[in-house]
Design a protein around this motif. Structure first.
Motif, PDB file in Angstrom:
ATOM      1  N   ARG A   1     166.567  36.789 100.623  1.00  0.00           N
ATOM      2  CA  ARG A   1     167.398  35.105 100.160  1.00  0.00           C
ATOM      3  C   ARG A   1     167.733  35.767  99.424  1.00  0.00           C
ATOM      4  NH1 ARG A   1     168.191  35.784 105.862  1.00  0.00           N
ATOM      5  NH2 ARG A   1     166.456  35.720 106.895  1.00  0.00           N
ATOM      6  N   VAL A   2     169.025  35.680  98.564  1.00  0.00           N
ATOM      7  CA  VAL A   2     169.913  35.169  97.566  1.00  0.00           C
ATOM      8  C   VAL A   2     171.248  33.900  97.533  1.00  0.00           C
ATOM      9  CG1 VAL A   2     170.738  36.837  95.495  1.00  0.00           C
ATOM     10  CG2 VAL A   2     169.514  37.932  97.353  1.00  0.00           C
ATOM     11  N   ALA A   3     170.307  33.311  96.703  1.00  0.00           N
ATOM     12  CA  ALA A   3     171.122  31.895  95.757  1.00  0.00           C
ATOM     13  C   ALA A   3     171.974  32.150  94.447  1.00  0.00           C
ATOM     14  CB  ALA A   3     169.879  30.868  96.266  1.00  0.00           C
ATOM     15  N   LEU A   4     173.212  31.894  95.067  1.00  0.00           N
ATOM     16  CA  LEU A   4     173.645  32.562  93.922  1.00  0.00           C
ATOM     17  C   LEU A   4     174.628  31.479  93.296  1.00  0.00           C
ATOM     18  CD1 LEU A   4     176.865  34.218  96.281  1.00  0.00           C
ATOM     19  CD2 LEU A   4     174.884  34.655  95.287  1.00  0.00           C
ATOM     20  N   VAL A   5     174.852  31.591  91.955  1.00  0.00           N
ATOM     21  CA  VAL A   5     175.950  30.805  90.932  1.00  0.00           C
ATOM     22  C   VAL A   5     177.136  30.248  91.761  1.00  0.00           C
ATOM     23  CG1 VAL A   5     176.029  30.158  88.356  1.00  0.00           C
ATOM     24  CG2 VAL A   5     173.654  31.538  88.634  1.00  0.00           C
ATOM     25  N   ASP A   6     177.554  30.888  91.787  1.00  0.00           N
ATOM     26  CA  ASP A   6     179.141  30.945  92.324  1.00  0.00           C
ATOM     27  C   ASP A   6     179.513  31.390  93.343  1.00  0.00           C
ATOM     28  OD1 ASP A   6     181.331  30.082  92.813  1.00  0.00           O
ATOM     29  OD2 ASP A   6     181.869  31.126  90.427  1.00  0.00           O
TER      30      ASP A   6
END
Length: 304
Positions: A136-141
């Motif tokens: 699960r990858v949370a994005l900066v933008d």
């Protein structure tokens, strides 16, 4: 004395053209209701984007045992491949795009699934081996999703890369189109309101040409002669705007907050506070309609 005279002239004009004044009120009400609905819909879209995009997580699904995807030809992803993906997600090259990455094993995916669907009978027959491990990858933008997707799509050991925006954006697109439809209808209704206010003012001015002629002979200024007609249109349009604000408030209060928000709870909704926020705009539009109609009409029909 002048104020009393102007008020009496307004009353006379509204009584003489009562049906037209009611028509102006109703057309303004309908047109500004569409304007307000389009504005509220845009605020709703903005609210959804802000809320959902903040929660966007790219999911990198890792190869399970029996997948027919070419990148999973070697079977279930190995520990070495998993570690290589983890290191790349944590690498300086991805630091501008990846805020945090969380590995979810098959057992953790199974536990989360069972917790979510604990009351469903069909969920009881699943086992951890049937679940899929993922990152699960949370994005900066969140708008930079495609960079992350391109980086990991087609990699050995990766079955699929998914972004919840694939579900969210079609819904937002539909809402944007509905907003454009509402704005288009509002534009047509606003044009109808301008024409109707113009007709009302013209009829009122023509019916009182004798009075305006006498006023001009005794030295009354153009503004003093035209002001009652201008105020007639402004009053009718403002009443329509107030009715539009009231209609939008009741709609938001009882249809959205009391019913829709209770039925579909995963969407953040705008409410009555936003209605009060756009209310001054609607009143200003109503007054502008009356002003435009007055300028177009009075310069011609109050001449003697």
């Amino acid at each position: 004395m002048r104020l009393q005279f102007i008020l009496s002239e307004i009353g006379i004009g509204l009584r003489r053209n009562l049906s037209m004044a009611v028509s102006v009120i109703l057309v303004t009400f309908v047109s500004l209701t569409f304007v307000g609905a389009a504005g509220l819909l845009q605020l709703q879209i903005g609210e959804m984007k802000d809320d959902w995009y903040d929660q966007v997580e790219v999911t990198i699904y890792l190869c399970p045992q029996d997948s027919d995807v070419p990148t999973c030809a070697g079977g279930q992803i190995s520990d070495e491949q998993t570690e290589a993906l983890r290191e790349e997600l944590d690498s300086p090259a991805m630091a501008d795009y990846v805020e945090a990455a969380y590995y979810e094993s098959q057992e953790e995916a199974y536990d989360a699934f069972q917790e979510r669907f604990a009351d469903e009978w069909w969920a009881q027959g699943l086992t951890p081996d049937q679940m899929q491990a993922s990152f699960r990858v949370a994005l900066v933008d969140p708008s930079q999703y495609q960079v992350v997707a391109d980086q990991f799509t087609g990699r050995q050991g990766v079955e699929d890369v998914r972004d919840p925006r694939a579900v969210v954006e079609p819904l937002i697109l539909v809402m944007n189109r509905l907003s454009l439809v509402a704005a288009g209808i509002a534009g047509i209704m606003l044009l109808a309101a301008v024409l109707l206010i113009t007709t009302t003012i013209r009829l009122s001015a023509m019916s009182r040409r004798r009075e305006t002629g006498i006023m001009r002979l005794v030295g009354a200024s153009n503004l003093f002669i035209q002001l009652p007609f201008m105020l007639e249109g402004a009053i009718a349009a403002t009443i329509g705007a107030v009715m539009a604000v009231a209609g939008l408030w009741f709609g938001m209060r009882y249809l959205v907050e009391d019913w829709l928000a209770q039925s579909v709870q995963f969407i953040p909704y705008v409410g009555t506070d936003e209605v009060w926020m756009i209310a001054p705009v609607l009143v200003a539009v109503a007054i502008a309609l009356a002003a435009i109609s007055s300028v177009v009409t009075l310069s011609r029909y109050t001449k003697v």
